[in-house]
Each structure stands twice: as structure tokens, then as C-alpha cells.
Design a protein around this motif. Sequence first.
Motif, PDB file in Angstrom:
ATOM      1  N   LEU A 139       0.845  -1.306   0.017  1.00  0.00           N
ATOM      2  CA  LEU A 139       0.001  -0.027   0.043  1.00  0.00           C
ATOM      3  C   LEU A 139       0.992   1.218   0.050  1.00  0.00           C
ATOM      4  O   LEU A 139       1.967   1.215   0.745  1.00  0.00           O
ATOM      5  CB  LEU A 139      -0.997   0.000   1.213  1.00  0.00           C
ATOM      6  CG  LEU A 139      -1.915  -1.131   1.237  1.00  0.00           C
ATOM      7  CD1 LEU A 139      -2.672  -1.066   2.620  1.00  0.00           C
ATOM      8  CD2 LEU A 139      -2.818  -1.041   0.249  1.00  0.00           C
ATOM      9  N   PRO A 140       0.496   2.442  -0.810  1.00  0.00           N
ATOM     10  CA  PRO A 140       1.166   3.423  -0.812  1.00  0.00           C
ATOM     11  C   PRO A 140       1.266   4.231   0.364  1.00  0.00           C
ATOM     12  O   PRO A 140       0.085   4.606   1.170  1.00  0.00           O
ATOM     13  CB  PRO A 140       0.681   4.326  -1.962  1.00  0.00           C
ATOM     14  CG  PRO A 140      -0.798   3.697  -1.854  1.00  0.00           C
ATOM     15  CD  PRO A 140      -0.899   2.508  -1.429  1.00  0.00           C
ATOM     16  N   LEU A 141       2.376   4.725   1.081  1.00  0.00           N
ATOM     17  CA  LEU A 141       2.216   5.724   2.118  1.00  0.00           C
ATOM     18  C   LEU A 141       2.923   7.113   1.657  1.00  0.00           C
ATOM     19  O   LEU A 141       3.816   7.317   1.164  1.00  0.00           O
ATOM     20  CB  LEU A 141       3.115   4.932   3.153  1.00  0.00           C
ATOM     21  CG  LEU A 141       2.802   3.838   3.926  1.00  0.00           C
ATOM     22  CD1 LEU A 141       3.937   3.594   5.042  1.00  0.00           C
ATOM     23  CD2 LEU A 141       1.380   4.034   4.384  1.00  0.00           C
ATOM     24  N   ALA A 152       6.143   2.278   1.014  1.00  0.00           N
ATOM     25  CA  ALA A 152       5.132   1.165   0.874  1.00  0.00           C
ATOM     26  C   ALA A 152       4.898   0.501   2.146  1.00  0.00           C
ATOM     27  O   ALA A 152       6.046  -0.007   2.848  1.00  0.00           O
ATOM     28  CB  ALA A 152       5.390   0.209  -0.295  1.00  0.00           C
ATOM     29  N   LEU A 153       3.674   0.111   2.437  1.00  0.00           N
ATOM     30  CA  LEU A 153       3.542  -0.556   3.679  1.00  0.00           C
ATOM     31  C   LEU A 153       3.359  -2.060   3.177  1.00  0.00           C
ATOM     32  O   LEU A 153       2.415  -2.281   2.188  1.00  0.00           O
ATOM     33  CB  LEU A 153       2.195   0.067   4.284  1.00  0.00           C
ATOM     34  CG  LEU A 153       1.740  -0.698   5.487  1.00  0.00           C
ATOM     35  CD1 LEU A 153       2.530  -0.768   6.807  1.00  0.00           C
ATOM     36  CD2 LEU A 153       0.288  -0.449   5.958  1.00  0.00           C
ATOM     37  N   GLN A 196       3.152  -5.235   8.104  1.00  0.00           N
ATOM     38  CA  GLN A 196       4.385  -5.930   8.976  1.00  0.00           C
ATOM     39  C   GLN A 196       5.784  -4.958   8.743  1.00  0.00           C
ATOM     40  O   GLN A 196       6.323  -4.996   9.846  1.00  0.00           O
ATOM     41  CB  GLN A 196       4.618  -7.086   8.262  1.00  0.00           C
ATOM     42  CG  GLN A 196       3.685  -8.334   8.507  1.00  0.00           C
ATOM     43  CD  GLN A 196       3.959  -9.416   8.057  1.00  0.00           C
ATOM     44  OE1 GLN A 196       4.527  -9.744   6.927  1.00  0.00           O
ATOM     45  NE2 GLN A 196       3.645 -10.329   8.863  1.00  0.00           N
ATOM     46  N   THR A 197       5.890  -4.151   7.872  1.00  0.00           N
ATOM     47  CA  THR A 197       7.086  -3.509   7.662  1.00  0.00           C
ATOM     48  C   THR A 197       6.875  -2.251   6.597  1.00  0.00           C
ATOM     49  O   THR A 197       5.803  -2.144   6.156  1.00  0.00           O
ATOM     50  CB  THR A 197       8.114  -4.271   7.186  1.00  0.00           C
ATOM     51  OG1 THR A 197       9.293  -3.727   7.589  1.00  0.00           O
ATOM     52  CG2 THR A 197       8.142  -4.985   5.949  1.00  0.00           C
ATOM     53  N   ALA A 236      10.043  -1.780  -2.910  1.00  0.00           N
ATOM     54  CA  ALA A 236       8.742  -1.990  -3.233  1.00  0.00           C
ATOM     55  C   ALA A 236       8.695  -2.458  -4.627  1.00  0.00           C
ATOM     56  O   ALA A 236       8.012  -3.468  -4.875  1.00  0.00           O
ATOM     57  CB  ALA A 236       7.643  -0.959  -2.776  1.00  0.00           C
ATOM     58  N   TYR A 237       9.267  -1.749  -5.404  1.00  0.00           N
ATOM     59  CA  TYR A 237       9.126  -1.951  -6.799  1.00  0.00           C
ATOM     60  C   TYR A 237       9.858  -3.233  -7.201  1.00  0.00           C
ATOM     61  O   TYR A 237       9.185  -4.261  -7.991  1.00  0.00           O
ATOM     62  CB  TYR A 237       9.818  -0.933  -7.662  1.00  0.00           C
ATOM     63  CG  TYR A 237       9.798  -1.139  -9.151  1.00  0.00           C
ATOM     64  CD1 TYR A 237       8.586  -0.757  -9.852  1.00  0.00           C
ATOM     65  CD2 TYR A 237      10.847  -1.535  -9.839  1.00  0.00           C
ATOM     66  CE1 TYR A 237       8.459  -0.897 -11.282  1.00  0.00           C
ATOM     67  CE2 TYR A 237      10.488  -2.156 -11.152  1.00  0.00           C
ATOM     68  CZ  TYR A 237       9.554  -1.599 -11.893  1.00  0.00           C
ATOM     69  OH  TYR A 237       9.261  -1.960 -13.091  1.00  0.00           O
ATOM     70  N   MET A 238      11.077  -3.601  -6.544  1.00  0.00           N
ATOM     71  CA  MET A 238      11.497  -4.766  -6.597  1.00  0.00           C
ATOM     72  C   MET A 238      10.897  -6.159  -6.256  1.00  0.00           C
ATOM     73  O   MET A 238      10.957  -6.952  -7.226  1.00  0.00           O
ATOM     74  CB  MET A 238      12.840  -5.050  -6.085  1.00  0.00           C
ATOM     75  CG  MET A 238      13.706  -3.813  -6.793  1.00  0.00           C
ATOM     76  SD  MET A 238      14.232  -4.015  -8.684  1.00  0.00           S
ATOM     77  CE  MET A 238      14.976  -5.534  -8.627  1.00  0.00           C
TER      78      MET A 238
END
Length: 169
Positions: free
Chosen positions: A110-112, A123-124, A137-138, A145-147
Motif C-alpha cells: 500500500l502506498p504511504l 510502501a506498507l 508488517q514493515t 517495493a518495486y523490486m
Amino acid sequence: DLEKNLIIDFDHIVIDNIHRLPHSLLEDELRSNDEALRLLADAKPIGSDSERKASYAKLRELLEEEDRLFKRLRLRVSEAVEMARRRGRWNFRTAIPSYYPRMNAMSLLLPLCLVDELHADAALVVQLMASGNYQGQTILTMEQAYMNARLICRPDSDWLTTLPLREEN
């Protein structure tokens, strides 16, 4: 399922992974504490990797001691999580599938938007637990996030792209 609870591990996100939060967010939220600002200045990408790690380790200790500073960061992250949940209600594609090979785990990203409501800064990582609730979780940097998302397929998203990220001060 947006009706399920989302439980956030704020200690892990804010303290353990403080180095993944945007530098400008930290400057803004820690501005009332001179020691925190000094440690943050020492943690800028200009110095050596070992100096940055040492500064972030001291900053983590300070956040564990200074409950007021931790609460400020926790509130800011909490607001960004709530915005991401609302965004997910508007567009289900906001939640991007992700794979973490080391744990052989599937999750959602999810975008932060921590600095600017229009741009994701991190990203969450959200995972469905056996209880039926989701756990945040982190936190990942945009590159991480992209990777992780790329391991499944090309992310089809308006917030997770290969475009260069905005420069931090």
C-alpha cells in the motif's frame, strides 16, 4: 477486504526501520529535539555507511526513550495508512501484490504518502494473517517495493513506477 482490521507494527516500522522513512518527514517531526536533529543530520547520505548506521542506531535509542517523538512519528504514519486504506476503497488496484522470496510470502503493498499527499514516499507491506485480519508488517522504500512487486509482474499502478523519485533534501 477493507472490512477486516489492519494491525500495524509501529515499533518495527517507526523505530526498527526509521532509515526507510523520508528524511524530510523525520526533520519535520523531530524538529523539537536538538539531539534528534543532530543525529538526523549525521545520517544524511553524504557520510559513510558506517556513520549513517551509527547515527540511525542512536536515533532509534532516542525514540525508544522519548515517547513524545515516537508518538509524533506514529501518528504521521497512522494518517498515511488511513489515507492508503481510503485510496484502496476508491481503486482496488492501489494494493499491489508482492512476493518476498526469503520468507516465501505473498503480501500486498500500500502506498504511504508521508511528505506529500499526492506522492507515495514508501510502501506498507500488508499480509493476511490466520486470524483473518491484516497486519502491516514493515515499510519499504519505493525501490524495495518495486523490486518485490516486480517479482510477480510488471506493477500496473499510478504510485509504484520506475520513474526517478523526488529528491530529498
